[in-house]
Design a protein around this motif. Structure first.
Motif, PDB file in Angstrom:
ATOM      1  N   SER A  37      25.843  47.114  21.079  1.00  0.00           N
ATOM      2  CA  SER A  37      25.970  48.405  20.403  1.00  0.00           C
ATOM      3  C   SER A  37      27.225  48.453  19.544  1.00  0.00           C
ATOM      4  O   SER A  37      27.234  49.057  18.474  1.00  0.00           O
ATOM      5  CB  SER A  37      25.983  49.534  21.432  1.00  0.00           C
ATOM      6  N   LEU A  40      26.662  46.513  16.236  1.00  0.00           N
ATOM      7  CA  LEU A  40      25.713  47.093  15.295  1.00  0.00           C
ATOM      8  C   LEU A  40      26.066  48.511  14.869  1.00  0.00           C
ATOM      9  O   LEU A  40      25.390  49.085  14.010  1.00  0.00           O
ATOM     10  CB  LEU A  40      24.310  47.091  15.897  1.00  0.00           C
ATOM     11  N   GLN A  42      28.167  49.950  12.966  1.00  0.00           N
ATOM     12  CA  GLN A  42      28.422  50.214  11.547  1.00  0.00           C
ATOM     13  C   GLN A  42      27.167  50.107  10.693  1.00  0.00           C
ATOM     14  O   GLN A  42      27.165  50.528   9.530  1.00  0.00           O
ATOM     15  CB  GLN A  42      29.467  49.230  11.021  1.00  0.00           C
ATOM     16  N   TYR A  43      26.093  49.549  11.248  1.00  0.00           N
ATOM     17  CA  TYR A  43      24.897  49.309  10.450  1.00  0.00           C
ATOM     18  C   TYR A  43      23.822  50.383  10.602  1.00  0.00           C
ATOM     19  O   TYR A  43      22.772  50.287   9.971  1.00  0.00           O
ATOM     20  CB  TYR A  43      24.297  47.945  10.808  1.00  0.00           C
ATOM     21  N   TYR A  44      24.055  51.393  11.431  1.00  0.00           N
ATOM     22  CA  TYR A  44      23.082  52.468  11.560  1.00  0.00           C
ATOM     23  C   TYR A  44      23.191  53.424  10.374  1.00  0.00           C
ATOM     24  O   TYR A  44      24.291  53.710   9.883  1.00  0.00           O
ATOM     25  CB  TYR A  44      23.288  53.241  12.866  1.00  0.00           C
ATOM     26  N   LYS A  94      16.774  52.154  13.660  1.00  0.00           N
ATOM     27  CA  LYS A  94      17.222  50.768  13.786  1.00  0.00           C
ATOM     28  C   LYS A  94      18.380  50.490  12.829  1.00  0.00           C
ATOM     29  O   LYS A  94      18.431  51.034  11.723  1.00  0.00           O
ATOM     30  CB  LYS A  94      16.072  49.794  13.484  1.00  0.00           C
ATOM     31  N   PRO A  95      19.320  49.638  13.233  1.00  0.00           N
ATOM     32  CA  PRO A  95      20.405  49.250  12.317  1.00  0.00           C
ATOM     33  C   PRO A  95      19.867  48.413  11.166  1.00  0.00           C
ATOM     34  O   PRO A  95      18.883  47.677  11.333  1.00  0.00           O
ATOM     35  CB  PRO A  95      21.349  48.444  13.206  1.00  0.00           C
ATOM     36  N   ALA A 136      18.598  43.864  14.623  1.00  0.00           N
ATOM     37  CA  ALA A 136      18.662  44.751  13.463  1.00  0.00           C
ATOM     38  C   ALA A 136      17.555  44.373  12.480  1.00  0.00           C
ATOM     39  O   ALA A 136      16.921  43.322  12.594  1.00  0.00           O
ATOM     40  CB  ALA A 136      20.025  44.651  12.776  1.00  0.00           C
TER      41      ALA A 136
END
Length: 302
Positions: A37, A40, A42-44, A94-95, A136
């Motif tokens: 978590s 990832l 920063q990618y949401y 999802k990211p 991701a």
């Protein structure tokens, strides 16, 4: 007599998904789940991106994601491919890891490399490896810009194996059950030297994108730029006139993105004629005759 002809092709993919799911049980991997978590976060996509449904692309993508089918988005520049991926990542929760492909990108840029720091040598995962390892959606934007010897590294992830060999590290990454690969490219730029190999294309499902029909595109331009619907319709008329010149002096027509740029300038008080010169005419061509033709189209509506 039992007939497995319809299932045999896809069973290896199902087994790969089941194998990956078994390897990611939260109860058995609490610390790994925490690291996942964090990696990832920063990618949401935090807020819902604006996306105007055109046809059945959302429904088709959701079905493709449910079986983790790799997806290829095909369409001209600035028609909404990237926004669509962002919207679907938000909708699915999802990211999303996006890679802007270019001709200098190497396989190491995608999968990772060894780096030297104060502690010595350490391995750093590339964006493709991060997405595959942690689950991701990995979006390779304009993948055709990358060299063919670079794009072949995605092959093991896009067939029944769903794995990524890290040859330099001596590791094979089993793709997380939530991992999906999405690529985009503009078929209008295809050439013998710059196109996807058939062995790559046939690993993907494909969704076609194009510029929306007039009323829908005007709605999008008005929403995104803040101009009135009437001004947005005039901008779309200009865009349609320019697109008719593709192949007759223009390599590419005016994109929806460019129309939004022009509308954004107008909404900030710039005169429509000046806004269209800056955002529509000058960026797309340096040919004096073509500029005159586009300027004429602008003055017709403004």
């Amino acid at each position: 007599m039992r007939n497995d002809n319809l299932t045999r092709t896809y069973m290896p993919r199902h087994r790969a998904l089941a194998r990956a799911a078994a390897a990611y049980q939260p109860a058995e991997h609490a610390s790994a789940s925490s690291a996942l978590s964090e990696a990832l976060a920063q990618y949401y996509i935090k807020q819902e991106p604006y996306y105007r449904l055109i046809n059945d692309e959302v429904e088709l993508y959701e079905a493709a994601y449910s079986v983790r089918m790799p997806i290829m988005l095909k369409g001209p520049t600035g028609c909404g491919k990237t926004r669509f991926v962002e919207y679907m990542a938000w909708k699915l929760g999802k990211p999303l890891i996006t890679v802007a492909c270019n001709e200098d990108m190497t396989a190491s840029d995608l999968v990772g490399r060894y780096l030297l720091d104060a502690s010595g040598t350490r391995w750093q995962d590339g964006p493709l490896t991060v997405a595959a390892r942690h689950g991701a959606i990995c979006y390779l934007d304009e993948v055709v810009e990358a060299r063919q010897d670079t794009t072949v590294v995605i092959h093991p992830l896009t067939d029944a194996r769903r794995m990524l060999p890290l040859e330099k590290k001596g590791e094979v990454v089993e793709a997380h059950p939530d991992f999906q690969l999405v690529i985009s490219y503009n078929p209008g730029y295809q050439s013998l030297m710059k196109d996807l190999k058939q062995s790559t294309k046939q690993r993907f499902g494909a969704l076609d994108f194009n510029y929306p029909e007039h009323a829908v595109e005007a709605e999008i331009v008005a929403y995104e730029s803040g101009v009135s619907l009437e001004i947005a319709k005039n901008l779309v008329h200009i865009g349609e006139r320019a697109r008719n010149l593709k192949g007759h002096g223009l390599d590419e027509g005016l994109s929806t993105r460019m129309l939004i740029y022009a509308g954004s300038l107008i909404s900030k008080g710039v005169s429509p004629l000046a806004a269209c010169r800056v955002a529509l005419v000058r960026p797309i061509t340096d040919d004096p005759d073509m500029r005159d033709a586009l300027d004429s189209a602008v003055t017709t509506y403004f």
